[in-house]
Design a protein around this motif. Structure first.
Motif, PDB file in Angstrom:
ATOM      1  N   PRO A 126       2.915   4.055   4.343  1.00  0.00           N
ATOM      2  CA  PRO A 126       1.934   3.739   5.392  1.00  0.00           C
ATOM      3  C   PRO A 126       2.572   3.609   6.776  1.00  0.00           C
ATOM      4  O   PRO A 126       3.721   3.183   6.891  1.00  0.00           O
ATOM      5  CB  PRO A 126       1.362   2.397   4.941  1.00  0.00           C
ATOM      6  N   LYS A 127       1.784   3.962   7.751  1.00  0.00           N
ATOM      7  CA  LYS A 127       2.216   3.865   9.142  1.00  0.00           C
ATOM      8  C   LYS A 127       2.690   2.455   9.462  1.00  0.00           C
ATOM      9  O   LYS A 127       3.682   2.247  10.148  1.00  0.00           O
ATOM     10  CB  LYS A 127       1.037   4.200  10.055  1.00  0.00           C
ATOM     11  N   SER A 128       1.965   1.483   8.902  1.00  0.00           N
ATOM     12  CA  SER A 128       2.276   0.075   9.169  1.00  0.00           C
ATOM     13  C   SER A 128       3.643  -0.326   8.607  1.00  0.00           C
ATOM     14  O   SER A 128       4.200  -1.355   8.976  1.00  0.00           O
ATOM     15  CB  SER A 128       1.197  -0.811   8.567  1.00  0.00           C
ATOM     16  N   ARG A 129       4.177   0.523   7.692  1.00  0.00           N
ATOM     17  CA  ARG A 129       5.513   0.248   7.136  1.00  0.00           C
ATOM     18  C   ARG A 129       6.557   1.178   7.745  1.00  0.00           C
ATOM     19  O   ARG A 129       7.623   1.393   7.181  1.00  0.00           O
ATOM     20  CB  ARG A 129       5.510   0.467   5.612  1.00  0.00           C
ATOM     21  N   GLY A 130       6.184   1.788   8.832  1.00  0.00           N
ATOM     22  CA  GLY A 130       7.144   2.675   9.506  1.00  0.00           C
ATOM     23  C   GLY A 130       7.059   4.115   9.040  1.00  0.00           C
ATOM     24  O   GLY A 130       7.911   4.933   9.374  1.00  0.00           O
ATOM     25  N   GLY A 131       6.027   4.450   8.254  1.00  0.00           N
ATOM     26  CA  GLY A 131       5.867   5.827   7.781  1.00  0.00           C
ATOM     27  C   GLY A 131       5.570   6.775   8.933  1.00  0.00           C
ATOM     28  O   GLY A 131       4.778   6.452   9.816  1.00  0.00           O
ATOM     29  N   LEU A 132       6.231   7.931   8.910  1.00  0.00           N
ATOM     30  CA  LEU A 132       6.079   8.889  10.005  1.00  0.00           C
ATOM     31  C   LEU A 132       4.991   9.918   9.703  1.00  0.00           C
ATOM     32  O   LEU A 132       4.651  10.142   8.543  1.00  0.00           O
ATOM     33  CB  LEU A 132       7.401   9.618  10.246  1.00  0.00           C
ATOM     34  N   THR A 133       4.503  10.514  10.767  1.00  0.00           N
ATOM     35  CA  THR A 133       3.541  11.603  10.611  1.00  0.00           C
ATOM     36  C   THR A 133       4.313  12.912  10.560  1.00  0.00           C
ATOM     37  O   THR A 133       4.534  13.562  11.570  1.00  0.00           O
ATOM     38  CB  THR A 133       2.527  11.594  11.773  1.00  0.00           C
ATOM     39  N   GLY A 151      -3.233   0.163   2.232  1.00  0.00           N
ATOM     40  CA  GLY A 151      -2.043   0.146   3.089  1.00  0.00           C
ATOM     41  C   GLY A 151      -0.769  -0.096   2.307  1.00  0.00           C
ATOM     42  O   GLY A 151       0.219  -0.577   2.855  1.00  0.00           O
ATOM     43  N   ARG A 152      -0.792   0.238   1.007  1.00  0.00           N
ATOM     44  CA  ARG A 152       0.371  -0.075   0.171  1.00  0.00           C
ATOM     45  C   ARG A 152       1.300   1.122  -0.007  1.00  0.00           C
ATOM     46  O   ARG A 152       0.915   2.264   0.232  1.00  0.00           O
ATOM     47  CB  ARG A 152      -0.116  -0.543  -1.214  1.00  0.00           C
TER      48      ARG A 152
END
Ligand SMILES: [Zn+2]
Length: 204
Positions: A126-133, A151-152
């Motif tokens: 997830p983006k909220s965990r630093g996941g990139l696009t 969001g997991r």
């Protein structure tokens, strides 16, 4: 008569591009390429001077020729580059459409196929965990899998991807062009095993 196209092969006789007649003739003239001629299933190659002689000897009224002040030659339909041995690497654009294409419109969690409008693009981490696009972190996901994952992370949600997402390696430009403009003499090079192998690999 400078219309039409020329199929360009690399040193390994693999089709790599299509160019204009003008460009093809200039590569030939500069000694960067040779003409490939197919006759009865056999291929011969010609440098510029040889091709000029050959044209002089064999050109008939029906042949398409290139005329300049100093010479008149038959239009080559296939040329062989003498120095270039790589395949061009066209970058596949990172677009919604191409992600759907890569994933075959399948939800990458449950593996089911959906209409485009029923699929979301999901960040695996997830983006909220630093996941990139990026290609490696974006997959197609159906609405229900998307909701389930929330969001997991994969581990937290106890979910799995049906395959590892990666950047595709298609050659969209070349493949499209080959379908558009084809000369009979190109068939041999467009149907070679090489192309089939490359496509299978890329579709994984
Ligand atoms: Zn799903």
């Amino acid at each position: 008569m400078m219309d039409g196209n020329v199929l360009v092969l690399n040193r390994l006789w693999q089709a790599v591009n299509i160019c204009s007649v003008q460009r093809g003739v200039s590569l030939l003239y500069l000694g960067h390429a040779q003409v490939i001629l197919e006759e009865g299933g056999a291929f011969s190659t010609f440098g510029f001077e040889d091709w000029k002689d050959f044209s002089k000897r064999t050109a008939t009224e029906e042949d398409e020729v290139v005329k300049t002040v100093s010479f008149k030659i038959k239009i080559p339909r296939i040329i062989l580059l003498l120095f270039y041995d790589r395949l061009p690497r066209n970058e596949v654009k990172f677009t919604r459409k191409n992600i759907f294409e890569r994933d075959g419109n399948r939800c990458q969690y449950c593996g089911k196929k959906f209409e485009t409008k029923e699929l979301n693009l999901d960040h695996v981490l997830p983006k909220s965990r630093g996941g990139l696009t990026t290609w490696k972190n974006i997959v197609c996901s159906c609405i229900s899998c998307n909701a389930r994952k929330g969001g997991r992370t994969l581990k937290e949600a106890d979910m799995r991807l049906i395959k590892k997402p990666r950047k595709p390696k298609w050659h969209p430009f070349i493949i499209v062009s080959f379908h558009k403009v084809k000369h009979e003499s190109w068939e041999h090079f467009l149907d070679t095993a090489y192309w089939n192998v490359e496509l299978e690999e890329n579709e994984q």
